[in-house]
Design a protein around this motif. Structure first.
Motif, PDB file in Angstrom:
ATOM      1  N   ILE A   1       6.017  -2.690   4.939  1.00 23.23           N
ATOM      2  CA  ILE A   1       7.013  -2.649   3.881  1.00 23.23           C
ATOM      3  C   ILE A   1       7.676  -4.018   3.819  1.00 23.23           C
ATOM      4  O   ILE A   1       8.055  -4.566   4.854  1.00 23.23           O
ATOM      5  CB  ILE A   1       8.087  -1.577   4.147  1.00 23.23           C
TER       6      ILE A   1
ATOM      7  N   ILE B   1      10.840   5.040  -0.538  1.00 29.79           N
ATOM      8  CA  ILE B   1       9.567   4.673  -1.164  1.00 29.79           C
ATOM      9  C   ILE B   1       8.627   5.874  -1.076  1.00 29.79           C
ATOM     10  O   ILE B   1       8.494   6.494  -0.017  1.00 29.79           O
ATOM     11  CB  ILE B   1       8.926   3.459  -0.458  1.00 29.79           C
ATOM     12  N   GLN B   2       7.994   6.228  -2.175  1.00 31.76           N
ATOM     13  CA  GLN B   2       7.044   7.342  -2.165  1.00 31.76           C
ATOM     14  C   GLN B   2       5.749   6.903  -1.499  1.00 31.76           C
ATOM     15  O   GLN B   2       5.179   5.860  -1.827  1.00 31.76           O
ATOM     16  CB  GLN B   2       6.793   7.824  -3.587  1.00 31.76           C
ATOM     17  N   PHE B   3       5.262   7.715  -0.551  1.00 33.51           N
ATOM     18  CA  PHE B   3       4.040   7.378   0.183  1.00 33.51           C
ATOM     19  C   PHE B   3       3.166   8.621   0.264  1.00 33.51           C
ATOM     20  O   PHE B   3       3.648   9.730   0.520  1.00 33.51           O
ATOM     21  CB  PHE B   3       4.384   6.881   1.594  1.00 33.51           C
ATOM     22  N   THR B   4       1.862   8.451   0.043  1.00 33.23           N
ATOM     23  CA  THR B   4       0.910   9.556   0.084  1.00 33.23           C
ATOM     24  C   THR B   4       0.143   9.501   1.392  1.00 33.23           C
ATOM     25  O   THR B   4      -0.538   8.503   1.696  1.00 33.23           O
ATOM     26  CB  THR B   4      -0.068   9.482  -1.094  1.00 33.23           C
TER      27      THR B   4
ATOM     28  N   ARG C   1       0.851  -1.181   0.000  1.00 31.58           N
ATOM     29  CA  ARG C   1       0.000   0.000   0.000  1.00 31.58           C
ATOM     30  C   ARG C   1       0.888   1.231   0.000  1.00 31.58           C
ATOM     31  O   ARG C   1       1.819   1.328   0.801  1.00 31.58           O
ATOM     32  CB  ARG C   1      -0.912   0.001   1.226  1.00 31.58           C
ATOM     33  N   THR C   2       0.644   2.176  -0.851  1.00 31.53           N
ATOM     34  CA  THR C   2       1.479   3.373  -0.961  1.00 31.53           C
ATOM     35  C   THR C   2       0.724   4.633  -0.568  1.00 31.53           C
ATOM     36  O   THR C   2       1.166   5.737  -0.866  1.00 31.53           O
ATOM     37  CB  THR C   2       1.996   3.528  -2.394  1.00 31.53           C
ATOM     38  N   ASP C   3      -0.422   4.488   0.106  1.00 26.61           N
ATOM     39  CA  ASP C   3      -1.126   5.659   0.611  1.00 26.61           C
ATOM     40  C   ASP C   3      -1.913   5.263   1.856  1.00 26.61           C
ATOM     41  O   ASP C   3      -2.186   4.088   2.091  1.00 26.61           O
ATOM     42  CB  ASP C   3      -2.054   6.264  -0.448  1.00 26.61           C
TER      43      ASP C   3
ATOM     44  N   GLN D   1       8.609  11.041   0.902  1.00 28.74           N
ATOM     45  CA  GLN D   1       9.504   9.899   0.783  1.00 28.74           C
ATOM     46  C   GLN D   1       9.555   9.170   2.126  1.00 28.74           C
ATOM     47  O   GLN D   1       9.747   9.793   3.167  1.00 28.74           O
ATOM     48  CB  GLN D   1      10.915  10.341   0.385  1.00 28.74           C
ATOM     49  N   THR D   2       9.349   7.872   2.069  1.00 31.32           N
ATOM     50  CA  THR D   2       9.458   7.041   3.263  1.00 31.32           C
ATOM     51  C   THR D   2      10.836   6.401   3.273  1.00 31.32           C
ATOM     52  O   THR D   2      11.232   5.741   2.314  1.00 31.32           O
ATOM     53  CB  THR D   2       8.370   5.943   3.275  1.00 31.32           C
TER      54      THR D   2
END
Length: 300
Positions: free
Chosen positions: A197, A253-256, A186-188, A239-240
């Motif tokens: 992760i 990792i890009q996260f919203t 999941r990225t958001d 950025q995570t």
């Protein structure tokens, strides 16, 4: 044996015998040296009284050719000529006749011919090797596309961390190989949500996870999986960054971060001015989900 050309040039093979230059009074015979060859001393002639030698050149640059022009004063003469250059020494016999004469005398050089043949054979060998190499098809090995097998399904487990596909890598130190997985992550999500992760070499001891440099609370940590709680940060795209307990950083990792939980909404507008075809209705707000666009009011 000398070879006579159509242009009046008689060619001797250098070193194959004593070249004889036939001359005649009232005529000039030209001795042509190899292009690029230069005289080191003045030519020496046995009879310098009844013979005349004149220098000359032809061409320019690397093609500059030294010429020796020979002229007898009378017929019936017989002498010799020695010519020294930066490449070789020429020994020639000069004779004079009443009418017969050679207009041009040149040389062929066996060493040059041998060198040309050596270069030719080498070029042929290289061309053959290039053709053979071009016909060799290197077989695809390892994880080559023609050996990948996608005819499988992955079922069960947590859908958040379920692999999309797996590939088996076999190396010289591992007979059974090592499974490397690409995971569905999941990225958001909003603050307070638990996120996992997955990867490799995270280490057994817990490290850190930060979103926009704000530390997240670690819920679970293993060598291949880390679960954390999204910290309280403003909604946006960040950025995570995960770091192991030894401080080694993983790829970011890009996260919203969402403003709130996303749920479907149905709304009804009462007492609105009737709309026409192609009119727009705008929903205002100031959240990342709406691109952080906040016009002053809802407008038809």
């Amino acid at each position: 044996m000398p070879e006579a050309g159509k242009d009046g040039r008689v060619t001797y093979t250098f070193g194959a015998g004593l070249p004889t230059v036939v001359t005649s009074p009232m005529h000039i015979s030209i001795v042509e040296l190899e292009p690029g060859e230069t005289l080191t001393t003045e030519p020496a002639i046995g009879d310098s009284v009844r013979w005349e030698l004149l220098p000359g050149t032809s061409g320019k640059g690397t093609a500059l050719q030294s010429l020796i022009m020979v002229k007898p004063h009378v017929s019936g003469l017989d002498t010799n000529l020695v010519v020294t250059t930066d490449k070789r020494t020429y020994y020639l016999r000069l004779i004079s006749r009443e009418t017969d004469y050679m207009a041009r005398i040149g040389f062929s050089y066996k060493a040059n011919e041998d060198a040309r043949w050596t270069r030719f054979v080498a070029e042929q060998q290289r061309a053959k090797a290039d053709r053979e190499n071009a016909q060799v098809v290197t077989p695809m090995v390892g994880d080559a596309i023609d050996r990948l097998n996608f005819d499988y399904d992955i079922k069960g487990g947590n859908t958040v961390v379920r692999p999309l596909q797996c590939e088996l890598h076999k190396g010289p130190t591992s007979a059974s190989g090592r499974v490397k997985c690409e995971l569905r992550l999941r990225t958001d999500g909003q603050s307070g949500m638990k996120v996992t992760i997955a990867g490799d070499n995270f280490g057994a001891s817990a490290g850190t996870v930060a979103i926009n440099n704000v530390a997240a609370t670690i819920q679970a940590w293993s060598n291949t999986s880390v679960t954390f709680t999204v910290p309280n940060v403003a909604n946006g795209v960040y950025q995570t960054q995960l770091k192991s307990s030894s401080g080694v950083a993983a790829n970011p990792i890009q996260f919203t971060v969402l403003a709130a939980k996303l749920i479907p909404v149905t709304f009804t507008v009462n007492n609105a001015t009737p709309t026409s075809r192609r009119d727009y209705i705008f929903l205002t707000g100031n959240t990342v989900e709406l691109g952080q666009w906040a016009p002053p009011s809802t407008q038809p």
